[in-house]
Design a protein around this motif. Structure first.
Motif, PDB file in Angstrom:
ATOM      1  N   PRO A   1     -24.996 -37.866  -4.367  1.00 47.96           N
ATOM      2  CA  PRO A   1     -26.145 -37.700  -3.468  1.00 47.96           C
ATOM      3  C   PRO A   1     -26.481 -36.242  -3.168  1.00 47.96           C
ATOM      4  N   PHE A   2     -27.761 -36.018  -2.867  1.00 49.22           N
ATOM      5  CA  PHE A   2     -28.273 -34.720  -2.459  1.00 49.22           C
ATOM      6  C   PHE A   2     -28.935 -34.856  -1.100  1.00 49.22           C
ATOM      7  N   THR A   3     -28.853 -33.814  -0.311  1.00 51.75           N
ATOM      8  CA  THR A   3     -29.404 -33.846   1.037  1.00 51.75           C
ATOM      9  C   THR A   3     -30.326 -32.663   1.254  1.00 51.75           C
ATOM     10  N   VAL A   4     -31.470 -32.936   1.879  1.00 48.36           N
ATOM     11  CA  VAL A   4     -32.440 -31.906   2.235  1.00 48.36           C
ATOM     12  C   VAL A   4     -32.708 -32.004   3.727  1.00 48.36           C
ATOM     13  N   ARG A   5     -32.707 -30.876   4.398  1.00 48.61           N
ATOM     14  CA  ARG A   5     -33.034 -30.812   5.811  1.00 48.61           C
ATOM     15  C   ARG A   5     -34.398 -30.164   5.946  1.00 48.61           C
ATOM     16  N   ASP A   6     -35.390 -30.946   6.389  1.00 51.27           N
ATOM     17  CA  ASP A   6     -36.764 -30.450   6.407  1.00 51.27           C
ATOM     18  C   ASP A   6     -37.644 -31.476   7.098  1.00 51.27           C
ATOM     19  N   ASP A   7     -38.904 -31.134   7.270  1.00 51.02           N
ATOM     20  CA  ASP A   7     -39.927 -32.105   7.598  1.00 51.02           C
ATOM     21  C   ASP A   7     -39.980 -33.123   6.457  1.00 51.02           C
ATOM     22  N   LEU A   8     -39.837 -34.414   6.754  1.00 49.95           N
ATOM     23  CA  LEU A   8     -39.695 -35.410   5.685  1.00 49.95           C
ATOM     24  C   LEU A   8     -40.955 -35.554   4.846  1.00 49.95           C
ATOM     25  N   GLU A   9     -42.123 -35.333   5.451  1.00 50.63           N
ATOM     26  CA  GLU A   9     -43.343 -35.396   4.659  1.00 50.63           C
ATOM     27  C   GLU A   9     -43.331 -34.330   3.579  1.00 50.63           C
ATOM     28  N   HIS A  10     -42.777 -33.156   3.904  1.00 48.18           N
ATOM     29  CA  HIS A  10     -42.646 -32.097   2.907  1.00 48.18           C
ATOM     30  C   HIS A  10     -41.538 -32.426   1.912  1.00 48.18           C
ATOM     31  N   ALA A  11     -40.418 -32.895   2.439  1.00 45.19           N
ATOM     32  CA  ALA A  11     -39.230 -33.075   1.610  1.00 45.19           C
ATOM     33  C   ALA A  11     -39.448 -34.082   0.491  1.00 45.19           C
ATOM     34  N   ARG A  12     -40.214 -35.135   0.761  1.00 47.11           N
ATOM     35  CA  ARG A  12     -40.393 -36.146  -0.285  1.00 47.11           C
ATOM     36  C   ARG A  12     -41.395 -35.716  -1.352  1.00 47.11           C
ATOM     37  N   ASN A  13     -42.194 -34.696  -1.082  1.00 51.46           N
ATOM     38  CA  ASN A  13     -43.230 -34.276  -2.013  1.00 51.46           C
ATOM     39  C   ASN A  13     -42.664 -33.420  -3.132  1.00 51.46           C
ATOM     40  N   ALA A  14     -41.863 -34.038  -3.960  1.00 51.56           N
ATOM     41  CA  ALA A  14     -41.215 -33.334  -5.065  1.00 51.56           C
ATOM     42  C   ALA A  14     -40.975 -34.342  -6.186  1.00 51.56           C
ATOM     43  N   PRO A  15     -40.819 -33.870  -7.418  1.00 46.46           N
ATOM     44  CA  PRO A  15     -40.628 -34.799  -8.527  1.00 46.46           C
ATOM     45  C   PRO A  15     -39.166 -35.197  -8.706  1.00 46.46           C
ATOM     46  N   LEU A  16     -38.969 -36.390  -9.216  1.00 42.81           N
ATOM     47  CA  LEU A  16     -37.670 -36.890  -9.661  1.00 42.81           C
ATOM     48  C   LEU A  16     -37.850 -37.412 -11.075  1.00 42.81           C
ATOM     49  N   ALA A  17     -36.900 -37.141 -11.947  1.00 40.96           N
ATOM     50  CA  ALA A  17     -36.976 -37.619 -13.320  1.00 40.96           C
ATOM     51  C   ALA A  17     -35.602 -38.106 -13.765  1.00 40.96           C
ATOM     52  N   ALA A  18     -35.587 -39.099 -14.631  1.00 41.53           N
ATOM     53  CA  ALA A  18     -34.325 -39.635 -15.141  1.00 41.53           C
ATOM     54  C   ALA A  18     -34.582 -40.311 -16.475  1.00 41.53           C
ATOM     55  N   GLY A  19     -33.486 -40.553 -17.198  1.00 38.38           N
ATOM     56  CA  GLY A  19     -33.575 -41.223 -18.488  1.00 38.38           C
ATOM     57  C   GLY A  19     -33.191 -40.286 -19.614  1.00 38.38           C
ATOM     58  N   ALA A  20     -33.887 -40.424 -20.724  1.00 31.37           N
ATOM     59  CA  ALA A  20     -33.639 -39.561 -21.880  1.00 31.37           C
ATOM     60  C   ALA A  20     -34.412 -38.264 -21.683  1.00 31.37           C
ATOM     61  N   ILE A  21     -33.849 -37.393 -20.844  1.00 29.36           N
ATOM     62  CA  ILE A  21     -34.487 -36.120 -20.552  1.00 29.36           C
ATOM     63  C   ILE A  21     -33.530 -34.986 -20.891  1.00 29.36           C
ATOM     64  N   ASP A  22     -34.107 -33.848 -21.202  1.00 31.04           N
ATOM     65  CA  ASP A  22     -33.334 -32.625 -21.404  1.00 31.04           C
ATOM     66  C   ASP A  22     -33.578 -31.711 -20.211  1.00 31.04           C
TER      67      ASP A  22
END
Length: 459
Positions: free
Chosen positions: A202-223
């Motif tokens: 797990p990763f943790t971010v301390r911030d305004d949650l509206e800001h914190a969620r506005n980021a990309p996540l990627a998984a799978g066959a990625i480099d």
């Protein structure tokens, strides 16, 4: 966001106001419960889906509203991909969930009680859709896995923009809080990356949650490639197949631009950066279309399948796209605009165009001839655009739906930046330029000032 260079323009999905500082770290067993715990779980069988599990303390009034970001920037069918929303309390008792509207769900519970919400997103082929308005929605491809969307390519790939994938309890949206996320049961051979690191978490971010969620996540066959700029990581991730370059080459380019733009503002206080690159549509042999969106300490770029790092004969280059999206970390994130913010797109987009091109020139990505040709194209496009006589208020509602109107916001601001820079240089006998003015705006934004037209021109 940067516009598409040859297809319809790609627009901002998420408008992120004043950006708070982040603190991120790997969670341990001794960490207190997060305000919002999020687990993502790929389920391959019997019914393939990407599951989300959210745990949080419910609102004290006994009803918690959850929604995706409303700053969707023209994305089609907002919320339609969210399926099977259920909720339980800490004892496992089922709670009532009402689908309040297309983009909102309401959970009824005991006042302040712990809530565990579950929902899923089905496999899809959005990535291959030629319409750029669908690419910001969750992309879920499980390849040849049972039930997966395998016709486009057999490689598994998940790409999420948090504001359009993570339901946020509205009573927790603002104020500094803790968001913790992790990937559970990642299939063998999968890699995962998020705004705070590589791996399942797990990763943790301390911030305004509206800001914190506005980021990309990627998984799978990625480099994934990691570079370090002034002691801070820059993570670059791309789908393993579909683009005409290796991730290391993109990471090298990104690191140069991070150093260039942060050096411009002398701003080295940041926790890290993540860039995701997604091949979209199909290669047609007739050029390429590219676009992207700037997010919180991150951005995502969407490139037509087969795109290379070579400079195109016409349209936007990869360095120009990266420079534009990166500059939004300051112009668009470090200060808030007077509402409605759409009437300020001429500044947030147009001035970003100006400075991105200027910094590319200073950084050696553009020579003088290339810079001059780009400026002349912008002037020509401005002069020939039928929307040039309309006011910002008149352009507001059609920004995301009318290509000529959307493009005009970029061109109007770009041309205005050129004129103001010239005026400042002349009046100061070359001792001041638009550089000084932009740095002052960012400084004021950091102090919490809202930018209005009056304050803008008073500088």
């Amino acid at each position: 966001p940067a516009p598409m260079s040859s297809l319809s323009p790609r627009r901002a999905v998420l408008a992120v106001p004043f950006l708070l500082a982040h603190l991120a770290f790997a969670a341990t067993a001794d960490d207190p419960p997060a305000d919002l715990d999020c687990t993502l779980r790929p389920v391959l069988a019997p019914a393939a889906r990407l599951e989300f599990e959210l745990a949080f303390a419910g609102d004290v009034d006994g009803a918690s509203d959850l929604a995706l970001s409303t700053d969707s920037g023209g994305v089609l069918g907002l919320g339609s991909w969210i399926e099977g929303v259920t909720a339980r309390d800490a004892q496992g008792k089922e709670l009532a969930v009402a689908h309040s509207d297309a983009n909102r769900w309401t959970v009824t519970h005991a006042p302040g009680a712990r809530v565990v919400l579950r929902y899923s997103v089905a496999p899809n082929e959005r990535r291959m859709d030629p319409d750029p308005r669908v690419h910001y929605a969750p992309i879920v491809e499980f390849g040849s896995a049972r039930g997966g969307a395998a016709s486009a390519n057999s490689s598994p790939f998940v790409h999420l923009l948090g504001g359009l994938a993570l339901l946020l309890p509205e009573h927790l949206a603002h104020g500094e809080r803790t968001l913790r996320w992790r990937w559970d049961a990642l299939p063998a051979g999968w890699t995962a990356v998020g705004v705070r690191g590589v791996g399942a978490g797990p990763f943790t971010v301390r911030d305004d949650l509206e800001h914190a969620r506005n980021a990309p996540l990627a998984a799978g066959a990625i480099d994934v490639a990691t570079r370090t700029v002034h002691g801070k990581p820059v993570y670059v991730a791309q789908r393993r197949t579909g683009l005409g370059f290796e991730v290391g080459a993109l990471a090298d380019l990104a690191a140069r631009l991070v150093e260039l733009e942060r050096g411009f503002f002398d701003d080295w206080e940041y926790p890290g950066y993540v860039i995701t690159a997604v091949p979209v549509g199909r290669a047609d042999g007739q050029g390429s279309s590219i676009g992207g969106t700037g997010l919180t300490d991150s951005f995502a770029i969407f490139l037509q399948t087969g795109t290379t790092l070579a400079a195109p004969e016409a349209g936007m280059s990869i360095p120009a796209l990266l420079a534009h999206e990166m500059f939004h970390h300051w112009n668009g994130n470090r200060f808030a605009f007077e509402e409605p913010q759409q009437t300020s797109f001429w500044f947030s987009e147009g001035f970003t165009e100006w400075f991105a091109r200027l910094l590319l020139r200073r950084g050696g990505f553009l020579d003088d001839a290339g810079w001059l040709a780009a400026v002349n194209r912008s002037l020509e496009e401005y002069a020939s655009n039928p929307a040039r006589t309309k006011t910002a208020a008149e352009l507001r509602d059609a920004f995301f739906t009318d290509r000529s109107i959307g493009q005009h916001a970029y061109r109007r601001g770009d041309v205005l930046a050129l004129r103001i820079d010239q005026e400042l240089r002349q009046r100061s006998a070359g001792t001041q330029s638009l550089d000084d003015w932009m740095r002052e705006l960012v400084l004021r934004g950091t102090r919490g000032e809202t930018i209005t037209p009056e304050r803008f021109f008073a500088l």
